[in-house]
Write a protein that holds these residues in place. Structure first.
Motif, PDB file in Angstrom:
ATOM      1  N   HIS A 222       0.837  -1.210   0.000  1.00 57.69           N
ATOM      2  CA  HIS A 222       0.000   0.000   0.000  1.00 57.69           C
ATOM      3  C   HIS A 222       0.867   1.254   0.000  1.00 57.69           C
ATOM      4  CE1 HIS A 222      -4.024  -1.666   0.493  1.00 57.69           C
ATOM      5  NE2 HIS A 222      -3.425  -2.642   1.156  1.00 57.69           N
ATOM      6  N   LYS A 223       0.348   2.263  -0.684  1.00 58.13           N
ATOM      7  CA  LYS A 223       1.082   3.527  -0.802  1.00 58.13           C
ATOM      8  C   LYS A 223       1.476   4.089   0.568  1.00 58.13           C
ATOM      9  CE  LYS A 223       0.107   7.956  -2.742  1.00 58.13           C
ATOM     10  NZ  LYS A 223      -1.048   8.750  -3.087  1.00 58.13           N
ATOM     11  N   ARG A 224       0.533   4.057   1.498  1.00 59.36           N
ATOM     12  CA  ARG A 224       0.803   4.636   2.812  1.00 59.36           C
ATOM     13  C   ARG A 224       1.088   3.586   3.880  1.00 59.36           C
ATOM     14  NH1 ARG A 224      -3.177   9.647   3.893  1.00 59.36           N
ATOM     15  NH2 ARG A 224      -1.745  11.213   3.128  1.00 59.36           N
ATOM     16  N   GLY A 225       1.359   2.342   3.441  1.00 58.09           N
ATOM     17  CA  GLY A 225       1.645   1.271   4.398  1.00 58.09           C
ATOM     18  C   GLY A 225       3.130   0.941   4.427  1.00 58.09           C
ATOM     19  N   ARG A 226       3.486  -0.100   5.204  1.00 60.54           N
ATOM     20  CA  ARG A 226       4.889  -0.527   5.233  1.00 60.54           C
ATOM     21  C   ARG A 226       5.119  -1.570   4.144  1.00 60.54           C
ATOM     22  NH1 ARG A 226       4.235   0.381  10.851  1.00 60.54           N
ATOM     23  NH2 ARG A 226       3.559  -1.718  11.401  1.00 60.54           N
ATOM     24  N   LYS A 227       6.237  -1.427   3.472  1.00 61.32           N
ATOM     25  CA  LYS A 227       6.550  -2.370   2.392  1.00 61.32           C
ATOM     26  C   LYS A 227       7.643  -3.325   2.868  1.00 61.32           C
ATOM     27  CE  LYS A 227       4.871   1.246  -0.223  1.00 61.32           C
ATOM     28  NZ  LYS A 227       4.678   2.399   0.660  1.00 61.32           N
ATOM     29  N   VAL A 228       7.509  -4.592   2.443  1.00 61.22           N
ATOM     30  CA  VAL A 228       8.522  -5.573   2.849  1.00 61.22           C
ATOM     31  C   VAL A 228       9.677  -5.493   1.860  1.00 61.22           C
ATOM     32  CG1 VAL A 228       8.946  -7.980   3.453  1.00 61.22           C
ATOM     33  CG2 VAL A 228       6.637  -7.022   3.713  1.00 61.22           C
ATOM     34  N   LYS A 229      10.853  -5.215   2.407  1.00 63.90           N
ATOM     35  CA  LYS A 229      12.037  -5.023   1.564  1.00 63.90           C
ATOM     36  C   LYS A 229      12.312  -6.218   0.675  1.00 63.90           C
ATOM     37  CE  LYS A 229      14.977  -1.792   3.951  1.00 63.90           C
ATOM     38  NZ  LYS A 229      15.667  -1.734   5.216  1.00 63.90           N
ATOM     39  N   GLY A 230      12.558  -5.964  -0.590  1.00 62.80           N
ATOM     40  CA  GLY A 230      12.962  -7.018  -1.515  1.00 62.80           C
ATOM     41  C   GLY A 230      11.826  -7.935  -1.949  1.00 62.80           C
ATOM     42  N   VAL A 231      10.574  -7.587  -1.582  1.00 63.22           N
ATOM     43  CA  VAL A 231       9.436  -8.456  -1.933  1.00 63.22           C
ATOM     44  C   VAL A 231       8.528  -7.777  -2.947  1.00 63.22           C
ATOM     45  CG1 VAL A 231       7.326  -9.546  -1.069  1.00 63.22           C
ATOM     46  CG2 VAL A 231       9.434  -9.704   0.248  1.00 63.22           C
ATOM     47  N   LYS A 232       8.282  -8.506  -4.041  1.00 60.71           N
ATOM     48  CA  LYS A 232       7.341  -8.010  -5.028  1.00 60.71           C
ATOM     49  C   LYS A 232       6.006  -8.728  -4.783  1.00 60.71           C
ATOM     50  CE  LYS A 232       7.029  -7.535  -9.971  1.00 60.71           C
ATOM     51  NZ  LYS A 232       6.561  -8.611 -10.757  1.00 60.71           N
ATOM     52  N   PRO A 233       4.922  -7.994  -4.549  1.00 56.11           N
ATOM     53  CA  PRO A 233       3.648  -8.685  -4.289  1.00 56.11           C
ATOM     54  C   PRO A 233       3.246  -9.611  -5.438  1.00 56.11           C
ATOM     55  CG  PRO A 233       3.466  -6.346  -3.831  1.00 56.11           C
ATOM     56  CD  PRO A 233       4.786  -6.533  -4.523  1.00 56.11           C
ATOM     57  N   MET A 234       2.560 -10.702  -5.093  1.00 58.52           N
ATOM     58  CA  MET A 234       2.056 -11.628  -6.118  1.00 58.52           C
ATOM     59  C   MET A 234       0.976 -10.917  -6.927  1.00 58.52           C
ATOM     60  SD  MET A 234       1.090 -15.347  -4.626  1.00 58.52           S
ATOM     61  CE  MET A 234       1.498 -15.295  -2.908  1.00 58.52           C
ATOM     62  N   SER A 235       0.817 -11.320  -8.180  1.00 59.71           N
ATOM     63  CA  SER A 235      -0.318 -10.788  -8.944  1.00 59.71           C
ATOM     64  C   SER A 235      -1.578 -11.478  -8.420  1.00 59.71           C
ATOM     65  CB  SER A 235      -0.151 -11.096 -10.431  1.00 59.71           C
ATOM     66  OG  SER A 235      -0.243 -12.496 -10.615  1.00 59.71           O
ATOM     67  N   TRP A 236      -2.742 -10.869  -8.636  1.00 58.05           N
ATOM     68  CA  TRP A 236      -3.989 -11.516  -8.194  1.00 58.05           C
ATOM     69  C   TRP A 236      -4.180 -12.855  -8.895  1.00 58.05           C
ATOM     70  CZ3 TRP A 236      -6.407 -10.402  -3.917  1.00 58.05           C
ATOM     71  CH2 TRP A 236      -6.288  -9.118  -3.378  1.00 58.05           C
TER      72      TRP A 236
END
Ligand code: SF4
Length: 333
Positions: A222-236
């Motif tokens: 999420h734009k305003r959330g925390r992102k996990v370093k080095g992780v690309k989210p899965m596609s739906w």
């Protein structure tokens, strides 16, 4: 340092903001948010909450009697006889010290059929479970991301997180009249190996008495959330393909829709009172959830005003930027 803000009876409308109060998205499920703030610091937190947050400045707490009375009005207005009250929040709703009393009071409202709640389980003790059961809680959506102590701690983001304690609570709930739904966030490359183990665990302890036993959530950056370093989210697409494959292996429903929870549209929805781009005067009544924001009130609604320097008691003219589902965001006009 966070600021604590008590929403006292009648002082701030409970409709209009995301961090506390009530949200009606036009279905028979009403979201009820008694408290914001969170003791955890999950590495993937979509709302950047917890003590490690550098953007969330305020913890809100709504007086119980006020919250119950407004929920009553909303339920009466909607006129449906199969309302689900979902106690959730932009944090951990079980931080609310009167949670069992709140559930008990909500249970008394005519038309309320189901009361569900989301939690990390971190603030629930074993002796609380019978109280929640007696109060009439129907289901707990419990977020557990890993059965492995080190990984669970890493994902929760705080040293004092102990998955063994949470599992005791999960099992206590599963053995009670309250239904249990285990809701892990699937973060690729982080807890892939844990997902099958969590499915097996949920089945083993008897989660899903009346509803599905699992609600696996896809990690989203999420734009305003925390992102996990080095992780690309899965596609739906990939996410649902993986869930479909696990469904075949374990014989359990993992791809869920509204129908699995008997959620449907209702004839009536709380009216949206501001048009997009409309200019309106609001009275500032308190701090916003995020740095630089304030809460304003007008027409019986609370409005989040961004980039606002006005102090409590001042009136400012604002332009409404968004009004989706009766959640209002505005900026000084
Ligand atoms: S429990 Fe929820 S609100 Fe709290 S830090 Fe984790 S994801 Fe964020």
């Amino acid at each position: 340092m966070k600021e604590f803000f008590t929403v006292k009876y009648g002082e701030v409308p409970l409709l209009g903001v995301i961090a506390f109060g009530i949200i009606d998205r036009g279905t028979n499920l009403i979201q009820v948010r008694p408290q914001s703030g969170c003791p955890l610091c999950c590495i993937y937190c979509s709302v950047d909450e917890g003590s490690c947050s550098r953007t969330r400045m305020t913890v809100y707490r709504v007086e119980k009697e006020y919250l119950v009375d407004v929920v009553k009005e909303v339920v009466r207005f909607k006129g449906a006889d199969d309302i689900e009250i979902h106690i959730d929040g932009t944090g951990e709703p079980f931080l609310y010290d009167k949670i069992d009393g709140l559930i008990g009071d909500l249970r008394e409202i005519e038309g309320v059929k189901v009361i569900s709640a989301q939690t990390s389980g971190f603030t629930i003790s074993k002796k609380m479970v019978p109280k929640l059961e007696e109060a009439g809680l129907s289901r707990v959506n419990l977020s557990i991301n890993s059965l492995d102590q080190n990984l669970a701690k890493k994902m929760a983001g705080i040293k004092s997180y102990n998955i063994d304690k949470i599992l005791v609570i999960a099992e206590e709930i599963a053995e009670s009249q309250i239904d249990l739904l285990i809701a892990p966030v699937w973060v690729p490359k982080v807890n892939d190996a844990e997902i099958p183990k969590l499915i097996e665990y949920a089945i083993k302890i008897g989660a899903g008495k009346n509803w599905p036993p699992l609600g696996i959530q896809k990690y989203i950056a999420h734009k305003r959330g925390r992102k996990v370093k080095g992780v690309k989210p899965m596609s739906w697409f990939k996410f649902y393909r993986k869930l479909a494959s696990l469904e075949k292996i374990y014989g359990v429903k993992l791809i869920l829709g509204r129908e699995d929870f008997n959620i449907h549209r209702t004839k009536r929805k709380i009216p949206v009172v501001f048009k997009k781009l409309e200019k309106v005067k609001v009275k500032i009544v308190g701090p916003g959830w995020i740095k630089g924001e304030k809460i304003g009130i007008s027409r019986g609604r609370a409005v989040t005003v961004v980039n606002c320097k006005a102090e409590a008691g001042e009136t400012v003219r604002v332009r409404i930027l968004s009004n989706k589902d009766g959640i209002y965001l505005a900026e000084p006009a």
